[in-house]
Design a protein around this motif. Structure first.
Motif, PDB file in Angstrom:
ATOM      1  N   GLY A 153       5.287 -14.274   3.511  1.00  0.00           N
ATOM      2  CA  GLY A 153       4.661 -13.614   2.381  1.00  0.00           C
ATOM      3  C   GLY A 153       3.781 -12.456   2.818  1.00  0.00           C
ATOM      4  N   CYS A 154       3.907 -11.327   2.157  1.00  0.00           N
ATOM      5  CA  CYS A 154       3.068 -10.159   2.396  1.00  0.00           C
ATOM      6  C   CYS A 154       1.893 -10.215   1.417  1.00  0.00           C
ATOM      7  N   LEU A 155       0.676 -10.135   1.936  1.00  0.00           N
ATOM      8  CA  LEU A 155      -0.519 -10.341   1.121  1.00  0.00           C
ATOM      9  C   LEU A 155      -1.527  -9.218   1.359  1.00  0.00           C
ATOM     10  N   PRO A 156      -2.502  -9.050   0.466  1.00  0.00           N
ATOM     11  CA  PRO A 156      -3.441  -7.939   0.597  1.00  0.00           C
ATOM     12  C   PRO A 156      -4.419  -8.110   1.751  1.00  0.00           C
ATOM     13  N   CYS A 157      -5.025  -7.014   2.136  1.00  0.00           N
ATOM     14  CA  CYS A 157      -6.217  -6.976   2.973  1.00  0.00           C
ATOM     15  C   CYS A 157      -6.874  -5.622   2.721  1.00  0.00           C
ATOM     16  N   GLN A 158      -8.064  -5.422   3.253  1.00  0.00           N
ATOM     17  CA  GLN A 158      -8.816  -4.188   3.011  1.00  0.00           C
ATOM     18  C   GLN A 158      -8.831  -3.355   4.289  1.00  0.00           C
ATOM     19  N   HIS A 159      -7.961  -2.361   4.329  1.00  0.00           N
ATOM     20  CA  HIS A 159      -7.856  -1.555   5.550  1.00  0.00           C
ATOM     21  C   HIS A 159      -7.285  -0.193   5.192  1.00  0.00           C
ATOM     22  N   SER A 193      -2.989   6.530   5.091  1.00  0.00           N
ATOM     23  CA  SER A 193      -2.645   5.695   3.933  1.00  0.00           C
ATOM     24  C   SER A 193      -1.271   6.016   3.345  1.00  0.00           C
ATOM     25  N   HIS A 194      -0.417   6.677   4.104  1.00  0.00           N
ATOM     26  CA  HIS A 194       0.942   6.918   3.619  1.00  0.00           C
ATOM     27  C   HIS A 194       1.780   5.649   3.651  1.00  0.00           C
ATOM     28  N   THR A 195       1.429   4.715   4.541  1.00  0.00           N
ATOM     29  CA  THR A 195       2.115   3.420   4.588  1.00  0.00           C
ATOM     30  C   THR A 195       1.100   2.320   4.262  1.00  0.00           C
ATOM     31  N   LEU A 196       1.610   1.191   3.818  1.00  0.00           N
ATOM     32  CA  LEU A 196       0.756   0.096   3.372  1.00  0.00           C
ATOM     33  C   LEU A 196       0.284  -0.748   4.561  1.00  0.00           C
ATOM     34  N   TRP A 197      -0.821  -1.437   4.370  1.00  0.00           N
ATOM     35  CA  TRP A 197      -1.382  -2.396   5.322  1.00  0.00           C
ATOM     36  C   TRP A 197      -1.375  -3.758   4.648  1.00  0.00           C
ATOM     37  N   TRP A 248      -1.954 -18.213   7.972  1.00  0.00           N
ATOM     38  CA  TRP A 248      -2.332 -16.917   7.418  1.00  0.00           C
ATOM     39  C   TRP A 248      -2.768 -16.007   8.556  1.00  0.00           C
ATOM     40  N   PHE A 249      -2.182 -14.814   8.609  1.00  0.00           N
ATOM     41  CA  PHE A 249      -2.494 -13.815   9.625  1.00  0.00           C
ATOM     42  C   PHE A 249      -3.256 -12.679   8.964  1.00  0.00           C
ATOM     43  N   GLY A 250      -4.538 -12.522   9.341  1.00  0.00           N
ATOM     44  CA  GLY A 250      -5.378 -11.520   8.700  1.00  0.00           C
ATOM     45  C   GLY A 250      -5.118 -10.107   9.167  1.00  0.00           C
ATOM     46  N   GLY A 251      -4.515  -9.932  10.343  1.00  0.00           N
ATOM     47  CA  GLY A 251      -4.230  -8.597  10.844  1.00  0.00           C
ATOM     48  C   GLY A 251      -5.496  -7.832  11.162  1.00  0.00           C
ATOM     49  N   ASP A 252      -5.872  -6.933  10.285  1.00  0.00           N
ATOM     50  CA  ASP A 252      -7.053  -6.073  10.468  1.00  0.00           C
ATOM     51  C   ASP A 252      -7.622  -5.815   9.079  1.00  0.00           C
ATOM     52  N   THR A 253      -8.886  -6.156   8.864  1.00  0.00           N
ATOM     53  CA  THR A 253      -9.405  -6.040   7.506  1.00  0.00           C
ATOM     54  C   THR A 253     -10.915  -5.959   7.468  1.00  0.00           C
ATOM     55  N   GLY A 254     -11.419  -5.294   6.441  1.00  0.00           N
ATOM     56  CA  GLY A 254     -12.822  -5.356   6.089  1.00  0.00           C
ATOM     57  C   GLY A 254     -13.032  -6.353   4.963  1.00  0.00           C
TER      58      GLY A 254
END
Length: 420
Positions: free
Chosen positions: A247-253, A263-267, A280-286
């Protein structure tokens, strides 16, 4: 929603200690449904004018590249800028131990540095998150942030890779040399990344790739295929069929590979469910955007009463409510100073513990630290502040949200963790 995609003959490496080749698998991916927010169809994270994506929350404050450079220059001129000491010893690095078959009794996760984790799911599914095995996280081999801890292994040492999951296209998360090595080792491994990244993979000659929007999911089925199967069935113990939901889920980045494509591609953050375990993998986020203030030693000054009004990103509670709970979270804890510049994009450990609670992770491991100097905090500070943040929420110092050595593996049962 994207159409279903089928891929065949996923190649696995040869089994250690056996002359027989590991079983080949045919992969099929298809769209699947999951719980979503009521306003998901509004696509508020899609830029309404022009190209690209946005953070649709009051918790985000946009810093332009020129604004960040100006702020950092002012810190240097004022003498406030700090240069972290990377003199060894820093973060211990050990040679990892991977399972040489797909028989896995528990969820097993190995930290390979920064945001890269290799995860072995019960049932046999094998996933590599944000792999970067290069010396520098940069478009150049001769300049840019240089590792102060060595990679614990090479791509060629990974016994199986079924899927590679990318959070976004910054160079410390998406590495062209590393991706090409993985593609060479596993010609039919499947790559997953947020929207807008397919063109980059196409440009690399990689077409076994699926790009996904927030709150979309893909079902993955791996089935034994090819003439080698009958020769390996008796020796490998590999399952006939492996299933997973990604599943692809939101984050703040944000995202960018050049000064001209912000911001041309999604995070994204990601969830994976396989073999009865959910990660759950948070990746990189504020998590919040905080003003410039005088910080205290514990780095929690902006969580005082004077700043209680600052908005938090609501996406993590939505993730926990709609897709949780998770057996394990891989949550970023580093690259946060100076706080007033980095907070919109990078969580500090106090943010990280809140994200852990919001997403309803039962256990967590800290990522996004210990590899490159990207910001000003001391290289060993993130796990130290994490302990203070856990105490702040009355959580145990160990056994709930931990860190480990680079190359170390942990196995996670329902309520028990073993260190390998």
């Amino acid at each position: 929603m994207l159409p279903s995609v089928a891929r065949s003959l996923h190649s696995s490496s040869r089994m250690s200690g056996s002359s027989a080749a590991a079983a080949l698998y045919a992969m099929t991916t298809s769209t699947t449904l999951g719980a979503v927010p009521e306003n998901v169809k509004d696509l508020t994270h899609h830029a309404k004018e022009g190209k690209g994506y946005r953070n649709p929350w009051d918790s985000y404050r946009d810093f332009t590249a020129s604004g960040i450079l100006k702020a950092l220059m002012m810190r240097r001129l004022s003498g406030k800028q700090r240069a972290p000491d990377t003199t060894p010893p820093t973060v211990p690095v050990r040679k990892p131990s991977f399972l040489q078959s797909r028989v896995t009794p528990q969820l097993r996760a190995t930290w390979l540095g920064h945001a890269c984790y290799y995860v072995e799911f019960p049932g046999g599914f094998r996933v590599l998150f944000d792999p970067v095995f290069t010396d520098r996280c940069s478009p150049f081999s001769f300049m840019g942030p240089k590792r102060y801890t060595e990679p614990p292994c090479e791509v060629e040492n990974l016994p199986y890779v079924d899927a590679v999951v990318i959070s976004h296209n910054h160079y410390d998360h998406l590495s062209h040399p590393t991706i090409m090595k993985i593609q060479k080792k596993y010609p039919n491994v499947h790559f997953f990344a947020p929207l807008g990244n397919k063109a980059w993979f196409d440009g690399c000659g990689i077409h076994n790739m699926t790009e996904v929007d927030w709150w979309e999911s893909r079902s993955v089925v791996l089935e034994k295929s090819g003439p080698e199967v009958k020769d390996t069935a008796a020796v490998s113990g590999d399952p006939e069929t492996i299933t997973a939901t990604i599943g692809c889920l939101p984050c703040q980045h944000t995202s960018a590979r050049t000064p001209f494509d912000k911001s041309h591609t999604l995070w994204a953050s990601w969830s994976i469910e396989s073999g009865g375990k959910k990660l759950w993998f948070g990746g990189d986020t504020g998590y919040r955007s905080v003003p410039e203030i005088e910080e205290n030693e514990d780095k929690n000054a902006d969580y005082g009463a004077d700043f209680a009004h600052l908005p938090i990103c609501p996406a993590f509670k939505q993730i926990g409510d709609l897709r949780g709970p998770f057996d394990l979270g891989l949550i970023p804890i580093g690259a946060y100073d100076p706080r007033y510049i980095m907070s919109p994009m990078h969580a500090n450990p106090y943010d990280s513990v809140n994200i852990f609670l919001d997403t309803k992770c039962k256990r967590a491991m800290g990522i996004h630290w210990g590899t490159w100097v990207l910001t000003e905090e001391d290289v060993l500070e993130p796990p130290q502040i994490l302990k203070k943040a856990l105490a702040w929420k009355s959580l145990p110092e160990t056994g709930v949200f931990d860190v480990c050595d680079i190359g170390e593996s942990r196995e996670f049962e329902a309520d028990v963790e073993s260190k390998l």
